[in-house]
Design a protein around this motif. Sequence first.
Motif, short mmCIF file in Angstrom:
data_model
loop_
_atom_site.label_atom_id
_atom_site.label_comp_id
_atom_site.label_asym_id
_atom_site.label_seq_id
_atom_site.Cartn_x
_atom_site.Cartn_y
_atom_site.Cartn_z
N UNK A 1 32.88 -98.88 15.03
CA UNK A 1 33.68 -99.33 13.90
C UNK A 1 32.77 -99.52 12.69
N UNK A 2 33.36 -99.23 11.53
CA UNK A 2 32.64 -99.40 10.28
C UNK A 2 33.51 -100.25 9.37
N UNK A 13 39.13 -102.70 4.66
CA UNK A 13 38.35 -102.35 5.85
C UNK A 13 38.80 -100.99 6.34
N UNK A 14 37.85 -100.18 6.73
CA UNK A 14 38.15 -98.91 7.38
C UNK A 14 37.43 -98.91 8.71
N UNK A 15 37.99 -98.23 9.66
CA UNK A 15 37.36 -98.17 10.97
C UNK A 15 36.95 -96.74 11.26
N UNK A 16 35.76 -96.58 11.79
CA UNK A 16 35.27 -95.30 12.24
C UNK A 16 35.00 -95.43 13.72
N UNK A 160 26.49 -94.91 10.72
CA UNK A 160 26.09 -95.19 9.33
C UNK A 160 25.60 -93.92 8.66
N UNK A 161 24.78 -93.17 9.35
CA UNK A 161 24.26 -91.94 8.76
C UNK A 161 25.36 -90.89 8.66
N UNK A 375 29.55 -101.04 6.56
CA UNK A 375 28.67 -101.64 7.56
C UNK A 375 29.22 -101.39 8.96
N UNK A 376 28.34 -101.01 9.87
CA UNK A 376 28.75 -100.85 11.26
C UNK A 376 29.12 -102.20 11.84
#
Length: 437
Positions: A1-2, A13-16, A160-161, A375-376
């Motif tokens: 999540x990011x 907020x967004x989630x990855x 993050x990268x 941010x992770x």
Amino acid sequence: MFLRSSAMAAAGAVTLRSLHAQTARIKSPNDTIQLALIGAGSQGQGDTRWAVQVPGVKLVAVADCYDGRLAHSKEVWGNDLFTTRDYREILARPDIDAVLIATPDHWHKQAAVDAMKAGKDVYLEKPMIHIYEDGPEIIKTAKETGRILQVGSQRVSSVAYAKAKELLASGAIGKLNSVSARWDRNSSIGAWNYTVPLDASPETCDWPRFLGSAPKHAWSAERFFQWRKWNDYGSGVAGDLFVHLFSGTHFITGSNGPTRAMATGAIRYWKDGRDANDVLQALFDYPEGFNLSLRVNFVNGGEESEGFLFTGDEGTMEIAGQTVTVTRVPHEKEPGFTVGTFTEAMQKQTTAEYRKKYPLTHPEGAPQQTVQKFAAEKGYSDSYDHFKNFFDSVRSRRQPVEDATFGFRAAGAALLANRSVEKGTMVHWDPVKMQLG
């Protein structure tokens, strides 16, 4: 999540999804990958702790030249673990599917080539090479054997990268023109002064096997346990830390590497018999139209730090740990004017002509968003994701994100800094052909 926060807009907020959940298993969950560790120092044991957290992976064997590490491996992973000083005994075992190689740099090529020829897939710690001749042989062997080889610079598997790569490609900071990166340390351990065990001796340590292809040298506990301090076995700060920065830069930008480099460095503080510099600074030119500046300082009197700053013509993107911050600076809508040194009459005339072309307007709409931070989630580990990536490749036979070619381009670029310092001049590199100029 990011998680994303904005300084100018309402916080959102967004989630990855991390690679933990992204990649479906290709084979049955009952198919266990049998893993062996070659080189059980702090990096090797630390890597292994992450590797065995990936579902369907079991450590079954360990090779190391120090008996104490073999004994400790059994303490950590069980008495049924097979241990040996000679990694060839591991490669001869048909029950081992993959090996994690975390030896000193001068053993990377030989151990990796031997493992692939023995039918094992390889996770090879960075830097992939110790000398330039290592790269083509590793790449050739991987192709001929069809084995998976992933290099261990875990940032290329980081969410993050991945986010930074996405942002740069989307034009978040405009056209990239420069990248600066650092990895400074401020401790004795950070400067490779690792603890030497009290029982270190030629009886507990296989010194001849450790030396391998390196120049012959009388037994030295410091060289054995603090090998990064000597270029016979390690690659200095360029191979230890620059290579991480190159891996990140190449992953984010999609570049194959620089075309030329100029570096300077010296032993500024740690004058303890080492021959690897403790301060290194270097500049690199990239054919895509940006410059890269790198710095490692083991004499840093402040906090230890690692990070990137990508600068474009519309803003900057900073990476610090597992956070990415984009700061946009909107272009001016008019070029501006300087008339203060003119006569008053000319000032009035010039200003009037300027305002005809660029009339004053009242700003409308919401203020432009200028800062975004990503941010992770807490507890995230790119080390786990990098091993997940590797084991997924082992199962699917798809090449990983950091294959031998990527690894050679990152390490080859990093070692340009050492070469420049040694020669006292600019050095050239063909990033496509992966050849020195």
